[in-house]
Design a protein around this motif. Sequence first.
Motif, PDB file in Angstrom:
ATOM      1  N   LEU A   1       0.906  -1.172   0.202  1.00 30.40           N
ATOM      2  CA  LEU A   1      -0.010  -0.162   0.155  1.00 30.40           C
ATOM      3  C   LEU A   1       0.825   1.248  -0.268  1.00 30.40           C
ATOM      4  O   LEU A   1       2.060   1.271   0.170  1.00 30.40           O
ATOM      5  CB  LEU A   1      -1.041  -0.059   1.218  1.00 30.40           C
ATOM      6  N   ARG A   2       0.413   2.336  -0.440  1.00 38.83           N
ATOM      7  CA  ARG A   2       1.011   3.592  -0.298  1.00 38.83           C
ATOM      8  C   ARG A   2       0.187   4.652   0.541  1.00 38.83           C
ATOM      9  O   ARG A   2      -1.088   4.820   0.469  1.00 38.83           O
ATOM     10  CB  ARG A   2       0.997   4.175  -1.592  1.00 38.83           C
ATOM     11  N   LEU A   3       1.008   5.335   1.372  1.00 43.22           N
ATOM     12  CA  LEU A   3       0.237   6.177   2.366  1.00 43.22           C
ATOM     13  C   LEU A   3       0.302   7.599   1.769  1.00 43.22           C
ATOM     14  O   LEU A   3       1.202   8.188   1.511  1.00 43.22           O
ATOM     15  CB  LEU A   3       0.915   6.063   3.841  1.00 43.22           C
ATOM     16  N   LEU A   4      -0.875   8.198   1.636  1.00 45.19           N
ATOM     17  CA  LEU A   4      -0.789   9.490   0.806  1.00 45.19           C
ATOM     18  C   LEU A   4      -0.763  10.573   1.768  1.00 45.19           C
ATOM     19  O   LEU A   4      -0.056  11.467   1.584  1.00 45.19           O
ATOM     20  CB  LEU A   4      -2.173   9.587   0.179  1.00 45.19           C
ATOM     21  N   ALA A   5      -1.429  10.444   2.791  1.00 45.58           N
ATOM     22  CA  ALA A   5      -1.403  11.545   4.018  1.00 45.58           C
ATOM     23  C   ALA A   5      -1.786  11.010   5.258  1.00 45.58           C
ATOM     24  O   ALA A   5      -2.717  10.033   5.374  1.00 45.58           O
ATOM     25  CB  ALA A   5      -2.178  12.568   3.380  1.00 45.58           C
ATOM     26  N   THR A   6      -1.571  11.706   6.162  1.00 47.17           N
ATOM     27  CA  THR A   6      -2.108  11.604   7.609  1.00 47.17           C
ATOM     28  C   THR A   6      -3.098  12.480   8.041  1.00 47.17           C
ATOM     29  O   THR A   6      -2.838  13.765   7.417  1.00 47.17           O
ATOM     30  CB  THR A   6      -0.907  11.272   8.898  1.00 47.17           C
ATOM     31  N   LEU A   7      -3.815  12.420   8.994  1.00 53.87           N
ATOM     32  CA  LEU A   7      -4.905  13.170   9.368  1.00 53.87           C
ATOM     33  C   LEU A   7      -4.932  14.136  10.339  1.00 53.87           C
ATOM     34  O   LEU A   7      -5.606  14.805  10.958  1.00 53.87           O
ATOM     35  CB  LEU A   7      -6.266  12.703   9.119  1.00 53.87           C
ATOM     36  N   GLY A   8      -3.613  13.820  11.312  1.00 54.03           N
ATOM     37  CA  GLY A   8      -3.440  14.546  12.652  1.00 54.03           C
ATOM     38  C   GLY A   8      -2.937  15.844  12.218  1.00 54.03           C
ATOM     39  O   GLY A   8      -2.732  16.217  11.150  1.00 54.03           O
ATOM     40  N   SER A   9      -2.576  16.507  13.502  1.00 53.07           N
ATOM     41  CA  SER A   9      -2.074  18.001  13.503  1.00 53.07           C
ATOM     42  C   SER A   9      -0.701  18.043  13.236  1.00 53.07           C
ATOM     43  O   SER A   9       0.053  18.904  12.695  1.00 53.07           O
ATOM     44  CB  SER A   9      -2.344  18.758  14.821  1.00 53.07           C
ATOM     45  N   GLN A  10       0.114  16.742  13.334  1.00 50.16           N
ATOM     46  CA  GLN A  10       1.331  16.651  13.020  1.00 50.16           C
ATOM     47  C   GLN A  10       1.724  15.329  12.299  1.00 50.16           C
ATOM     48  O   GLN A  10       1.056  14.398  12.365  1.00 50.16           O
ATOM     49  CB  GLN A  10       2.433  16.470  14.564  1.00 50.16           C
ATOM     50  N   ARG A  11       3.043  15.266  11.646  1.00 49.30           N
ATOM     51  CA  ARG A  11       3.224  13.991  11.104  1.00 49.30           C
ATOM     52  C   ARG A  11       3.609  13.053  11.932  1.00 49.30           C
ATOM     53  O   ARG A  11       3.825  13.094  12.961  1.00 49.30           O
ATOM     54  CB  ARG A  11       4.490  14.186   9.964  1.00 49.30           C
ATOM     55  N   ASN A  12       3.095  11.816  11.304  1.00 47.88           N
ATOM     56  CA  ASN A  12       3.290  10.492  12.186  1.00 47.88           C
ATOM     57  C   ASN A  12       4.788  10.058  12.490  1.00 47.88           C
ATOM     58  O   ASN A  12       5.454   9.995  11.363  1.00 47.88           O
ATOM     59  CB  ASN A  12       2.588   9.307  11.610  1.00 47.88           C
TER      60      ASN A  12
END
Length: 331
Positions: free
Chosen positions: A226-237
């Motif tokens: 899989l490819r992770l396009l973006a995370t949804l939090g206030s900061q990067r994981n």
Amino acid sequence: MRKTDLSLNRRQVLGAAAAAVAMPALLPAGALAQDKYPSRPITLIAPWPAGGSSDGVLRALAQSASKTLGVPAVVENKPGVGGTLGASAMLQVRPDGYTVTQLPLGIYRLPHMQTMPFDPVKDITHIVCLTGYTFGIACTADAPFKTLKDMVAYAKANPGKLEYGHTGTGTTPHLAIEEFSEKAGIQLNPIPYKGSAEIMQAILGGHIRMMSGTTEFAPHVVSGKLRLLATLGSQRNKAFPDVPTVKESGWDTITESPFGIGGPKGMDPAVVKVLHDAFKATLDDPEVKATFDKFYQPTVYMNTADYTAYAARTFAAEKATIERLGLAKKS
């Protein structure tokens, strides 16, 4: 009064006192006082299917809490209705501390979208908050886009044709993408599943090209499936420092989702404290920490008072979000 009368009265008093002292030995133990809590297994409801990240985290928490409680804490899966069946079950059980549930963010949202049998503030005792989800948008490795901006461009060129899986209508992974889609000006095709385990089966099996969910996708991103396009939090994981957040990518959407343990209304504060202390202690358990790390979940601790206040704030905030998205139930 005659001397014999005085002797008789004295004998009666002494006899009554002796009977009162002897009576406890004649009564069953349960008639003397409440059994010490807990004295039997505790059920922890996981409102998701077995096998997903939520189930894994809750089982680790239950196993760890059992060590402090001195009785087994047994996980019972009740999937469906956007993760709200645990909250619904609280209306049917005694407030004795022997049945508790995970409290996902959706319980504060869905009552604003549809008629639900519970009020998440009035009908639930918020015991302790423990952790929270990390949400992300992932796609298959062969998807015709490599970044979130590429995906938006593809969706604009193919309105309604790009599908994504989520954990149920009204859940956080669903509404986070709906809010993002609105801001990005795209139309996606949402497909609901009962939980993260079903989503993973669908995307790894090639039935959907994209998903919105918690970090059950992480090992498959690492393996290249899989490819992770973006995370949804206030900061990067921290596990994926090179993957931008949705906000960094250009759309002002932040989604964070603490969760903890709750019970029915009317619980004895002493019982609440026992449960609070036992589950708080799990946060120092190396096995629990390892499970959090496995699913890339942070520790998010709130005590009973703070968690109760959080519930009231969140219930009001979710109402505003639902109304802004035009998803409020008809009165």
